[in-house]
Write an enzyme that holds these catalytic residues in place. Structure first.
Site, mmCIF file in Angstrom:
data_model
loop_
_atom_site.group_PDB
_atom_site.id
_atom_site.type_symbol
_atom_site.label_atom_id
_atom_site.label_comp_id
_atom_site.label_asym_id
_atom_site.label_seq_id
_atom_site.Cartn_x
_atom_site.Cartn_y
_atom_site.Cartn_z
ATOM 1 N N CYS A 141 0.832 -1.205 0.000
ATOM 2 C CA CYS A 141 0.000 0.000 0.000
ATOM 3 C C CYS A 141 0.868 1.257 0.000
ATOM 4 O O CYS A 141 1.351 1.689 1.049
ATOM 5 C CB CYS A 141 -0.946 0.015 1.201
ATOM 6 S SG CYS A 141 -2.054 1.439 1.200
ATOM 7 N N CYS A 144 -0.551 4.129 2.051
ATOM 8 C CA CYS A 144 -0.383 3.936 3.508
ATOM 9 C C CYS A 144 1.054 4.217 3.943
ATOM 10 O O CYS A 144 1.288 4.833 4.978
ATOM 11 C CB CYS A 144 -0.739 2.511 3.912
ATOM 12 S SG CYS A 144 -2.236 1.859 3.183
ATOM 13 N N ASP A 145 2.002 3.703 3.188
ATOM 14 C CA ASP A 145 3.386 3.642 3.680
ATOM 15 C C ASP A 145 4.393 4.507 2.925
ATOM 16 O O ASP A 145 5.541 4.627 3.344
ATOM 17 C CB ASP A 145 3.876 2.183 3.640
ATOM 18 C CG ASP A 145 3.033 1.268 4.527
ATOM 19 O OD1 ASP A 145 2.520 1.769 5.539
ATOM 20 O OD2 ASP A 145 2.879 0.088 4.191
#
Length: 315
Positions: A141, A144-145
């Site tokens: 992701c 997300c990261d």
């Protein structure tokens, strides 16, 4: 048998942000929810270290801690959380009918309403070196990261619209992005391909596959092979993003619930309703576009409200 079989007002299958949020709302509405956690209690967030983009955590929080807190909140209002996995379902087509769910292959329960929040599983390459470094620089992701790799060199594997979108997203925050495409063309739409081509710090390597992710504790580089020429090469990177798709966890619902060609459950309009009365779906199991913890939580709230309104029509 029907006299002794357990009857549940609201059964929640799956225990990620969608399931726990549904449980919080259902419990507060006195629906006495029972949740079966599935094989991965807490869902995909338990494989994430830092969660920085969920509102209300100014310092960030690690995924497993967040899921424990969501469980505690759901239990505080009376949710019964059970370790177990739904292995078969027999949904009623009648309004007000009871839905039969088999847990762990042998226990049967009946439910008036069912909220499905079984999520989706990110596809990985399946390399031992990749699996070893999940959470240590290997991520599925970018949204997300990606933040953790600001001004660093990263790589992304994938060729579709999602991969192209994530690659350009990473290029905005990272020093350089190398995109690995297995074939000699990208599957992404022409618009997304143009966006990739017009991003100066984004390089695409066609016919290229990962042989090994290099690094002991964290990602340090990639060993690659050109599948057309057999030529091998290496690059130094600190982050590897896998964007080769997700598989929704919907196999046991096939033949009963409407789903798209990939297996995502179809919930028409701004609802969580499936094609069967009293059966609702929330989170990544029905959302292939956003796939964020916060959107999953939001749809979990919607599913509980939809289930509550459905129950109200039965009286």
């Amino acid at each position: 048998m029907s006299d002794t079989i357990e009857k549940i007002k609201c059964l929640i299958i799956g225990s990620g942000p969608a399931g726990y949020t549904a449980a919080i709302y259902a419990a507060r509405a006195d629906m006495k929810p029972v949740m079966y956690t599935g094989m991965e209690p807490g869902g995909q967030l338990t494989t994430t270290t830092e969660v920085d983009n969920f509102p209300g955590y100014p310092e960030g929080i690690d995924g497993p801690t967040m899921m424990i807190q969501l469980q505690q909140q759901a239990e505080r209002f009376g949710t019964e959380v059970r370790i177990g996995m739904a292995t078969a379902v027999e949904f009623s087509k009648e309004k007000g009918g009871w839905h039969k769910i088999t847990v762990d292959g042998n226990k049967e329960v009946l439910a008036q309403t069912v909220i499905i929040s079984t999520g989706a599983t990110a596809k990985y390459l399946g390399l031992p070196s990749e699996q070893k470094l999940r959470g240590g620089g290997v991520s599925a992701c970018a949204v997300c990261d990606g933040f953790f790799y600001r001004n660093q060199d990263v790589a992304i594997v994938g060729a579709g619209d999602t991969a192209a979108e994530e690659a350009t997203y990473l290029a905005n925050i990272c020093k350089s992005v190398t995109m690995l495409v297995r074939k000699d063309v990208m599957r992404a739409s022409k618009a997304m391909q143009h966006r990739v081509e017009n991003t100066p710090n984004l390089k695409v390597l066609f016919n290229t596959e990962v042989e090994e992710v290099v690094g002991d504790q964290v990602v340090e580089g990639l060993k690659m092979i050109n599948n057309a020429t057999g030529e091998k090469s290496e690059i130094a990177i600190t982050g590897l993003f896998i964007a080769i798709g997700h598989k929704p966890n919907t196999d046991i619902f096939k033949g009963q619930l409407d789903m798209d060609e990939t297996g995502y459950l179809i919930t028409p309009g701004k609802t969580t309703k499936t094609n069967l009365p009293g059966v609702f779906a929330a989170g990544d199991v029905q959302d292939k576009d956003y796939r964020q913890a916060i959107t999953a939580a939001g749809s979990g709230c919607m599913a509980a409200l939809d289930a509550e309104r459905y129950l109200a029509t039965l009286h």
